[in-house]
Design an enzyme around this catalytic site. Sequence first.
Site, PDB file in Angstrom:
ATOM      1  N   LYS A  73       0.903  -1.254  -0.248  1.00 52.13           N
ATOM      2  CA  LYS A  73      -0.016   0.217   0.152  1.00 52.13           C
ATOM      3  C   LYS A  73       0.963   1.458   0.126  1.00 52.13           C
ATOM      4  O   LYS A  73       1.806   1.334   0.704  1.00 52.13           O
ATOM      5  CB  LYS A  73      -0.980   0.153   1.328  1.00 52.13           C
ATOM      6  CG  LYS A  73      -2.359  -1.108   1.257  1.00 52.13           C
ATOM      7  CD  LYS A  73      -3.028  -0.960   2.168  1.00 52.13           C
ATOM      8  CE  LYS A  73      -4.457  -1.705   2.145  1.00 52.13           C
ATOM      9  NZ  LYS A  73      -4.019  -2.957   1.586  1.00 52.13           N
ATOM     10  N   ASP A 107      -1.331  -1.748  -4.299  1.00 45.17           N
ATOM     11  CA  ASP A 107      -2.558  -1.417  -3.985  1.00 45.17           C
ATOM     12  C   ASP A 107      -3.093   0.159  -4.335  1.00 45.17           C
ATOM     13  O   ASP A 107      -2.180   1.057  -4.394  1.00 45.17           O
ATOM     14  CB  ASP A 107      -3.055  -1.820  -2.649  1.00 45.17           C
ATOM     15  CG  ASP A 107      -2.780  -3.312  -2.538  1.00 45.17           C
ATOM     16  OD1 ASP A 107      -3.071  -4.300  -3.162  1.00 45.17           O
ATOM     17  OD2 ASP A 107      -2.838  -3.626  -1.078  1.00 45.17           O
ATOM     18  N   GLN A 137      -9.798   1.080  -9.405  1.00 46.22           N
ATOM     19  CA  GLN A 137     -11.103   1.116  -8.724  1.00 46.22           C
ATOM     20  C   GLN A 137     -12.088   1.550  -9.842  1.00 46.22           C
ATOM     21  O   GLN A 137     -12.192   2.724 -10.216  1.00 46.22           O
ATOM     22  CB  GLN A 137     -11.180   1.700  -7.424  1.00 46.22           C
ATOM     23  CG  GLN A 137     -10.279   1.131  -6.508  1.00 46.22           C
ATOM     24  CD  GLN A 137     -10.047   2.171  -5.264  1.00 46.22           C
ATOM     25  OE1 GLN A 137     -10.259   3.505  -5.515  1.00 46.22           O
ATOM     26  NE2 GLN A 137      -9.324   1.831  -4.368  1.00 46.22           N
ATOM     27  N   ARG A 158      -4.863  -4.933 -12.043  1.00 49.33           N
ATOM     28  CA  ARG A 158      -6.075  -5.485 -11.144  1.00 49.33           C
ATOM     29  C   ARG A 158      -7.253  -4.598 -10.958  1.00 49.33           C
ATOM     30  O   ARG A 158      -7.215  -3.473 -10.420  1.00 49.33           O
ATOM     31  CB  ARG A 158      -5.718  -5.886  -9.650  1.00 49.33           C
ATOM     32  CG  ARG A 158      -6.800  -6.358  -8.960  1.00 49.33           C
ATOM     33  CD  ARG A 158      -6.440  -6.157  -7.517  1.00 49.33           C
ATOM     34  NE  ARG A 158      -5.142  -6.830  -6.983  1.00 49.33           N
ATOM     35  CZ  ARG A 158      -4.436  -6.503  -5.864  1.00 49.33           C
ATOM     36  NH1 ARG A 158      -4.494  -5.255  -5.401  1.00 49.33           N
ATOM     37  NH2 ARG A 158      -3.120  -6.853  -5.890  1.00 49.33           N
ATOM     38  N   ALA A 163     -13.397  -0.334  -2.402  1.00 53.39           N
ATOM     39  CA  ALA A 163     -13.711  -0.306  -1.111  1.00 53.39           C
ATOM     40  C   ALA A 163     -13.926   0.723  -0.438  1.00 53.39           C
ATOM     41  O   ALA A 163     -14.201   0.923   0.566  1.00 53.39           O
ATOM     42  CB  ALA A 163     -12.858  -1.526  -0.265  1.00 53.39           C
ATOM     43  N   HIS A 202     -15.507 -10.745  -6.423  1.00 50.45           N
ATOM     44  CA  HIS A 202     -15.884 -12.088  -5.833  1.00 50.45           C
ATOM     45  C   HIS A 202     -17.414 -12.199  -6.442  1.00 50.45           C
ATOM     46  O   HIS A 202     -18.285 -13.248  -6.083  1.00 50.45           O
ATOM     47  CB  HIS A 202     -16.315 -12.009  -4.374  1.00 50.45           C
ATOM     48  CG  HIS A 202     -14.822 -11.942  -3.531  1.00 50.45           C
ATOM     49  ND1 HIS A 202     -14.332 -10.610  -3.250  1.00 50.45           N
ATOM     50  CD2 HIS A 202     -13.960 -12.685  -3.251  1.00 50.45           C
ATOM     51  CE1 HIS A 202     -13.464 -10.774  -2.569  1.00 50.45           C
ATOM     52  NE2 HIS A 202     -13.021 -12.059  -2.570  1.00 50.45           N
TER      53      HIS A 202
END
Length: 278
Positions: A73, A107, A137, A158, A163, A202
């Site tokens: 991070k 991240d 994101q 990614r 979040a 997910h």
Amino acid sequence: MLPPVARRFVAGESAASVLDHARRENDRGVGVICNLLGEHHRERASADADTVAYERLVADIGASDLRACISVKPSQLGLSVDEDVFRANLARVVAAGADHGVFVWVDMEDHTTVDATLDTFEEYVRDNDGGMGLCLQSNLRRTAGDLERLADCPGKVRLVKGAYDPPESVAYGEQSQVDDAYREDLAFMFREFDDGVAVGSHDPEMLTLAADLHAKHGTPYEVQMLMGVRERAQYDLAGACDVWQYAPYGTSWPAYFWRRVRERKGNALFALRAIAGG
């Protein structure tokens, strides 16, 4: 000591414990992304200490036969102290990764850190001809443009839904808008990215979409999920595609554990049953 109730979501308190966890997951066909818990360091000494810990972890992974890598991070490596501290510490971790053949993920944190994180990543990934990945994101309105910027970069991206809770001026406010943006971003990546796509989700619908896009474009891809979340699905998917599990570890586990518990009713019920001994 890590209590049993937290072991579903946290691999342990030490580097040895996360490497042991990686070995067990590898036996089930799943790679492991190791993340040392801790962020928002306000003093350089703390950021430097975590940088050293990552350098040692990278060396341990490199000396093993594990299918494992790391994820850091920015605020953990010093972005909350000063951007130059972050850049210097990330350079050390990336150099260690290159020396030991270990992939380094970066991240993405809240929207105020995107520019510094993206600029540093793009410079380092080009200088190192890959060996790195960055998280973006889809809830942020800017992400489609950031994906276009990174399309010709070596390395990986990614894609997650996001979040954090950014203001509506910079992010989509409705979940349906975020889902639509994720679909569009994923479709762009499968069309335009040569080094593969990392699907951080997910959501069964998004995982099905990724499989369909792979069949259409032939772009290699991997699925990334959190430790403790839909683990049976992770093992089932490992027979069809490359699956990686994001596994945190370290003594700063309480905040992370309770964040996971609050996210889903099922996680909260699990924690309550464990605490009650049922």
